[in-house]
Design a protein around this motif. Structure first.
Motif, PDB file in Angstrom:
ATOM      1  N   PRO A 181      74.298  10.098   7.195  1.00  0.00           N
ATOM      2  CA  PRO A 181      73.718  11.192   7.981  1.00  0.00           C
ATOM      3  C   PRO A 181      73.210  10.677   9.330  1.00  0.00           C
ATOM      4  O   PRO A 181      72.720   9.558   9.430  1.00  0.00           O
ATOM      5  N   VAL A 182      73.347  11.516  10.353  1.00  0.00           N
ATOM      6  CA  VAL A 182      72.881  11.144  11.687  1.00  0.00           C
ATOM      7  C   VAL A 182      71.363  11.310  11.743  1.00  0.00           C
ATOM      8  O   VAL A 182      70.856  12.379  11.409  1.00  0.00           O
ATOM      9  N   PRO A 183      70.633  10.273  12.164  1.00  0.00           N
ATOM     10  CA  PRO A 183      69.189  10.450  12.344  1.00  0.00           C
ATOM     11  C   PRO A 183      68.917  11.538  13.390  1.00  0.00           C
ATOM     12  O   PRO A 183      69.692  11.721  14.331  1.00  0.00           O
ATOM     13  N   VAL A 184      67.836  12.257  13.232  1.00  0.00           N
ATOM     14  CA  VAL A 184      67.505  13.393  14.095  1.00  0.00           C
ATOM     15  C   VAL A 184      67.449  12.985  15.562  1.00  0.00           C
ATOM     16  O   VAL A 184      67.937  13.708  16.438  1.00  0.00           O
ATOM     17  N   GLU A 185      66.892  11.819  15.862  1.00  0.00           N
ATOM     18  CA  GLU A 185      66.787  11.360  17.254  1.00  0.00           C
ATOM     19  C   GLU A 185      68.176  11.181  17.874  1.00  0.00           C
ATOM     20  O   GLU A 185      68.394  11.530  19.034  1.00  0.00           O
ATOM     21  N   ILE A 186      69.105  10.632  17.099  1.00  0.00           N
ATOM     22  CA  ILE A 186      70.474  10.429  17.590  1.00  0.00           C
ATOM     23  C   ILE A 186      71.162  11.776  17.786  1.00  0.00           C
ATOM     24  O   ILE A 186      71.874  11.985  18.766  1.00  0.00           O
ATOM     25  N   LEU A 187      70.935  12.707  16.877  1.00  0.00           N
ATOM     26  CA  LEU A 187      71.533  14.034  16.985  1.00  0.00           C
ATOM     27  C   LEU A 187      71.074  14.739  18.259  1.00  0.00           C
ATOM     28  O   LEU A 187      71.888  15.306  18.995  1.00  0.00           O
ATOM     29  N   HIS A 188      69.785  14.679  18.553  1.00  0.00           N
ATOM     30  CA  HIS A 188      69.264  15.288  19.788  1.00  0.00           C
ATOM     31  C   HIS A 188      69.858  14.611  21.025  1.00  0.00           C
ATOM     32  O   HIS A 188      70.186  15.279  22.006  1.00  0.00           O
ATOM     33  N   TRP A 189      69.999  13.299  20.970  1.00  0.00           N
ATOM     34  CA  TRP A 189      70.592  12.542  22.070  1.00  0.00           C
ATOM     35  C   TRP A 189      72.038  12.990  22.298  1.00  0.00           C
ATOM     36  O   TRP A 189      72.464  13.191  23.431  1.00  0.00           O
ATOM     37  N   MET A 190      72.802  13.179  21.207  1.00  0.00           N
ATOM     38  CA  MET A 190      74.187  13.647  21.312  1.00  0.00           C
ATOM     39  C   MET A 190      74.255  15.049  21.906  1.00  0.00           C
ATOM     40  O   MET A 190      75.059  15.317  22.799  1.00  0.00           O
ATOM     41  N   VAL A 191      73.424  15.954  21.399  1.00  0.00           N
ATOM     42  CA  VAL A 191      73.440  17.350  21.857  1.00  0.00           C
ATOM     43  C   VAL A 191      73.085  17.421  23.337  1.00  0.00           C
ATOM     44  O   VAL A 191      73.724  18.166  24.097  1.00  0.00           O
ATOM     45  N   ASP A 192      72.111  16.640  23.784  1.00  0.00           N
ATOM     46  CA  ASP A 192      71.749  16.624  25.207  1.00  0.00           C
ATOM     47  C   ASP A 192      72.927  16.178  26.067  1.00  0.00           C
ATOM     48  O   ASP A 192      73.167  16.733  27.145  1.00  0.00           O
ATOM     49  N   TYR A 193      73.678  15.188  25.601  1.00  0.00           N
ATOM     50  CA  TYR A 193      74.840  14.723  26.344  1.00  0.00           C
ATOM     51  C   TYR A 193      75.937  15.784  26.366  1.00  0.00           C
ATOM     52  O   TYR A 193      76.562  16.037  27.396  1.00  0.00           O
ATOM     53  N   LEU A 194      76.167  16.432  25.218  1.00  0.00           N
ATOM     54  CA  LEU A 194      77.209  17.454  25.141  1.00  0.00           C
ATOM     55  C   LEU A 194      76.887  18.672  26.003  1.00  0.00           C
ATOM     56  O   LEU A 194      77.794  19.315  26.533  1.00  0.00           O
ATOM     57  N   LYS A 195      75.628  18.991  26.175  1.00  0.00           N
ATOM     58  CA  LYS A 195      75.227  20.124  27.021  1.00  0.00           C
ATOM     59  C   LYS A 195      75.588  19.882  28.478  1.00  0.00           C
ATOM     60  O   LYS A 195      75.806  20.823  29.233  1.00  0.00           O
ATOM     61  N   GLN A 196      75.660  18.628  28.886  1.00  0.00           N
ATOM     62  CA  GLN A 196      75.987  18.289  30.272  1.00  0.00           C
ATOM     63  C   GLN A 196      77.485  18.361  30.550  1.00  0.00           C
ATOM     64  O   GLN A 196      77.901  18.385  31.699  1.00  0.00           O
ATOM     65  N   MET A 197      78.292  18.379  29.500  1.00  0.00           N
ATOM     66  CA  MET A 197      79.747  18.364  29.682  1.00  0.00           C
ATOM     67  C   MET A 197      80.240  19.685  30.242  1.00  0.00           C
ATOM     68  O   MET A 197      79.801  20.743  29.800  1.00  0.00           O
ATOM     69  N   PRO A 198      81.174  19.617  31.169  1.00  0.00           N
ATOM     70  CA  PRO A 198      81.768  20.862  31.666  1.00  0.00           C
ATOM     71  C   PRO A 198      82.657  21.474  30.589  1.00  0.00           C
ATOM     72  O   PRO A 198      83.121  20.784  29.682  1.00  0.00           O
TER      73      PRO A 198
END
Length: 179
Positions: free
Chosen positions: A123-140
């Motif tokens: 399972p992805v730790p919550v901190e890593i998941l938030h880090w991933m989602v923040d990066y994906l939000k920046q993607m065009p």
């Protein structure tokens, strides 16, 4: 947006004795450390009768802009995962060297299909998941698919006075050289 971003994690690996008479030891990744200490290799952190725990860190976890579709596919599952990838090694005390850690399910599947080493879904730790989602939000948004228009093909003028074998009037039509 950055092309790629990297964060470091740690791996905790468990060694248990097999209950099967022909089995050896069973090795399983059991935890991902969000803020790993610098270990410089596998380091034993717990010893017991039933199990031993080893820690390794830091390991780079990198997200790349072009892999957004794979990260989305991972996050959209009910249980987003992180994969620990270990290669076989002849080392002590742990018989594995770290290949890497990824959140890309397609990369993990490719390594798993090779049949080498050990690949474990965690399972992805919550901190890593938030880090991933923040990066994906920046993607065009991905480009819409556009079908290419066909370009007419121009045949080349034949040189040296020969007719191509497979064209009308060519050698294959009359095949006068069969012998």
């Amino acid at each position: 947006m950055e092309v790629e971003i990297t964060r470091h994690v740690g791996i905790v690996l468990e060694k248990r004795k097999s209950t099967h008479r022909w089995g050896g030891d069973i090795w399983t990744p059991v935890a991902i450390l969000v803020d790993p200490p610098q270990t410089g290799g596998w380091q034993e952190i717990e010893t017991g009768e039933e199990r031993r725990l080893f820690q390794y860190g830091p390991v780079a976890l990198t997200l790349h802009r072009k892999m957004g579709e794979a990260y989305d596919a991972n996050i959209e599952t009910e249980n987003p995962a992180l994969w620990v990838m270990l290669d076989d090694a002849d080392t002590e005390p742990v018989p594995y060297k770290v290949r890497g850690v990824t959140v890309d399910p397609y990369e993990a599947m490719g390594v798993l299909d090779s049949g080498e080493g050990l690949v474990e879904r965690m399972p992805v730790p919550v901190e890593i998941l938030h880090w991933m989602v923040d990066y994906l939000k920046q993607m065009p948004d991905p480009e819409k698919f556009r079908k290419r228009r066909r370009v007419s093909h121009k045949t080349e003028e034949q040189k040296f006075g020969k007719i191509p074998i497979f064209e009308q009037g060519g050698r294959r039509e009359g095949d006068e050289h069969d012998g």
